[in-house]
Design a protein around this motif. Structure first.
Motif, PDB file in Angstrom:
ATOM      1  N   SER A  19       0.825  -1.194   0.000  1.00 42.92           N
ATOM      2  CA  SER A  19       0.000   0.000   0.000  1.00 42.92           C
ATOM      3  C   SER A  19       0.857   1.240   0.000  1.00 42.92           C
ATOM      4  O   SER A  19       1.981   1.247   0.469  1.00 42.92           O
ATOM      5  N   GLN A  20       0.287   2.305  -0.555  1.00 42.13           N
ATOM      6  CA  GLN A  20       0.949   3.604  -0.480  1.00 42.13           C
ATOM      7  C   GLN A  20       1.149   3.982   0.976  1.00 42.13           C
ATOM      8  O   GLN A  20       2.147   4.583   1.349  1.00 42.13           O
ATOM      9  N   ASN A  21       0.193   3.581   1.821  1.00 41.47           N
ATOM     10  CA  ASN A  21       0.319   3.827   3.244  1.00 41.47           C
ATOM     11  C   ASN A  21       1.610   3.224   3.776  1.00 41.47           C
ATOM     12  O   ASN A  21       2.314   3.822   4.586  1.00 41.47           O
ATOM     13  N   LYS A 111      -3.411   5.091  12.633  1.00 43.86           N
ATOM     14  CA  LYS A 111      -3.919   5.436  11.303  1.00 43.86           C
ATOM     15  C   LYS A 111      -3.476   6.819  10.850  1.00 43.86           C
ATOM     16  O   LYS A 111      -3.476   7.118   9.649  1.00 43.86           O
ATOM     17  N   PHE A 308      -8.375  -3.374   3.370  1.00 42.90           N
ATOM     18  CA  PHE A 308      -7.181  -4.020   2.830  1.00 42.90           C
ATOM     19  C   PHE A 308      -7.208  -4.002   1.304  1.00 42.90           C
ATOM     20  O   PHE A 308      -6.190  -3.794   0.645  1.00 42.90           O
ATOM     21  N   GLN A 310      -8.592  -1.796  -0.518  1.00 42.04           N
ATOM     22  CA  GLN A 310      -8.298  -0.432  -0.934  1.00 42.04           C
ATOM     23  C   GLN A 310      -6.808  -0.151  -0.849  1.00 42.04           C
ATOM     24  O   GLN A 310      -6.246   0.574  -1.681  1.00 42.04           O
ATOM     25  N   GLN A 311      -6.166  -0.736   0.156  1.00 42.99           N
ATOM     26  CA  GLN A 311      -4.713  -0.573   0.273  1.00 42.99           C
ATOM     27  C   GLN A 311      -4.006  -1.148  -0.947  1.00 42.99           C
ATOM     28  O   GLN A 311      -3.058  -0.555  -1.470  1.00 42.99           O
ATOM     29  N   ASN A 314      -4.571   1.168  -3.841  1.00 44.57           N
ATOM     30  CA  ASN A 314      -3.714   2.352  -3.696  1.00 44.57           C
ATOM     31  C   ASN A 314      -2.276   2.020  -4.077  1.00 44.57           C
ATOM     32  O   ASN A 314      -1.575   2.828  -4.688  1.00 44.57           O
TER      33      ASN A 314
END
Length: 439
Positions: A19-21, A111, A308, A310-311, A314
């Motif tokens: 993920s970008q996160n 978060k 997840f 969406q992660q 991303n």
């Protein structure tokens, strides 16, 4: 160059994330420890969430760092290597190297990407290297040398068989990321296995430390695979040709992963090579490989939650930024994409390894792929096979049981699998020996 965070290193040996996160968390974790190294405690303390700021005031953080220094010695380097979702938090593992030894840390992020906890990771049991049964050290000698330009030389080992004249030589070329001369991963040393196995049967070799490991400052600005791989590979070929007892007209390049991807280009730069070996070599763009790796890691996580998913979505958006084919006013050479300069991506994306390989009437080409490799897949082997199978100078072989490190496994790999000692497959080693000697 800081070790490339996240996706690009996944091509060979480091932990994948998705993920970008996670990219941001890796950067934050590394930046936090950099501030501690520089004793900028106010800046480091600002990474904490409000609760941790209260529990661990700046003076306490300073004392904690001092205690760590007293125990482990001077801090040398830190690299975020793994991320794992823990409920509403993320646990990032940071590999720390100190003068007195290594110590990993686990950094908890919320978060809002604020640090909520710092923990010493438990020490892992060290697994020692296992010499393969096919290696007979009495049958060869090893010599330490240096290759490359003065002032920027790289340590290398030349392995030569005893009592053999005019023997072939193999130059080993790394995959992505920094690597030592054995291409060490945990207790695994693929290049050491191969060098010993080949030498036991009368074939010499050159293996060397990758430049990105020894001279990271050279890679602070824009660069391409020329500076990362190709210049040193050419120096190693020169060393192979001048090795006492070797046949200078019988030199091969063994390219692993990224090294295999670049092997056809190496053949155009050194047209007198006897052969190139493409081991676990991507046939597609590097971006496509990284996307596949992240999808695989997503499946392995067995988390079907919307968050997840969406992660992953991303992550793919972020990965797709590496598909650039040219630079411009908005994308400068030193713009960083997935931890690498934009110049690197534009240069690599302009290279079509399959098309180049198709043009080669010589040298001989041997394409090797494992079925339990989760980093480079059968999709790539099928593309190589489709393009090259009718060429007389090409041999292609698929090994259903081999993983990315070329060892035999019962199932498709994970990053954890790489921590268990396993030798390069004896079947592969024997096949390489037969192919090289069949010239």
């Amino acid at each position: 160059m800081k070790k490339s965070l996240l996706f690009i290193i996944a091509l060979l040996f480091t932990t994948s994330a998705f993920s970008q996160n996670v990219i941001q968390l890796f950067n934050s974790a590394n930046d936090f420890f950099k501030l501690l190294q520089e004793e900028k405690f106010t800046g480091a303390h600002a990474f904490f969430d409000d609760t941790l700021k209260t529990k661990l005031p700046e003076e306490s953080l300073k004392k904690l760092w001092s205690d760590i220094g007293n125990k482990f010695g001077k801090a040398e380097s830190f690299d975020a290597i793994q991320s794992k979702a823990e409920g509403e938090f993320f646990a990032v593992t940071v590999e720390g190297k100190f003068a007195k030894g290594d110590q990993n840390f686990i950094i908890g992020f919320n978060k809002m990407q604020k640090i909520v906890g710092i923990f010493l990771a438990p020490s892992k049991k060290v697994t020692t290297y296992l010499k393969p049964a096919y290696v007979d050290t009495a049958l060869y000698a090893e010599k330490s040398v240096y290759i490359g330009p003065p002032g920027k030389q790289l340590a290398a080992i030349i392995t030569t068989p005893k009592n053999v004249k005019n023997f072939p030589m193999v130059v080993f070329v790394h995959g992505s990321g920094p690597g030592d001369m054995d291409e060490t991963v945990g207790a695994n040393k693929p290049f050491k296995d191969l060098a010993g196995g080949l030498a036991s049967k009368g074939i010499g070799s050159v293996r060397y430390v990758k430049r990105t490991l020894i001279y990271p400052n050279e890679f602070a600005g824009p660069y391409t695979v020329k500076e990362e791989v190709l210049d040193d590979e050419a120096a190693a070929i020169a060393a192979a040709k001048t090795t006492v007892g070797a046949d200078p007209k019988n030199v091969y390049v063994f390219g692993h992963s990224l090294g295999g991807m670049l092997a056809p280009k190496m053949a155009t730069l050194s047209p007198d090579l006897a052969g190139i070996i493409l081991a676990a070599a991507p046939a597609r763009k590097l971006t496509d490989i990284i996307v596949d790796q992240n999808k695989y890691m997503f499946e392995q996580a067995n988390d079907t939650s919307a968050v997840f998913k969406q992660q992953l979505a991303n992550a793919i958006v972020e990965i797709d930024k590496s598909r650039i084919s040219q630079l411009g006013t908005t994308i400068k050479p030193d713009s960083v994409i997935l931890g690498l300069p934009a110049k690197y991506w534009a240069d690599l994306n302009s290279y079509d390894q399959v098309a180049v390989a198709k043009t080669l009437s010589k040298p001989r080409i041997y394409v090797v792929q494992g079925g339990n490799d989760f980093q480079v897949s059968k999709t790539d082997f099928d593309l190589w096979n489709e393009a090259l199978s009718k060429k007389k100078n090409v041999t292609l072989k698929f090994y259903p049981d081999l993983n990315h490190l070329l060892s035999s496994q019962t199932g498709k790999g994970t990053m954890a699998q790489y921590q268990a000692a396993a030798s390069v497959s004896d079947v592969l080693v024997n096949d390489l020996i037969t192919w090289i000697k069949a010239k």
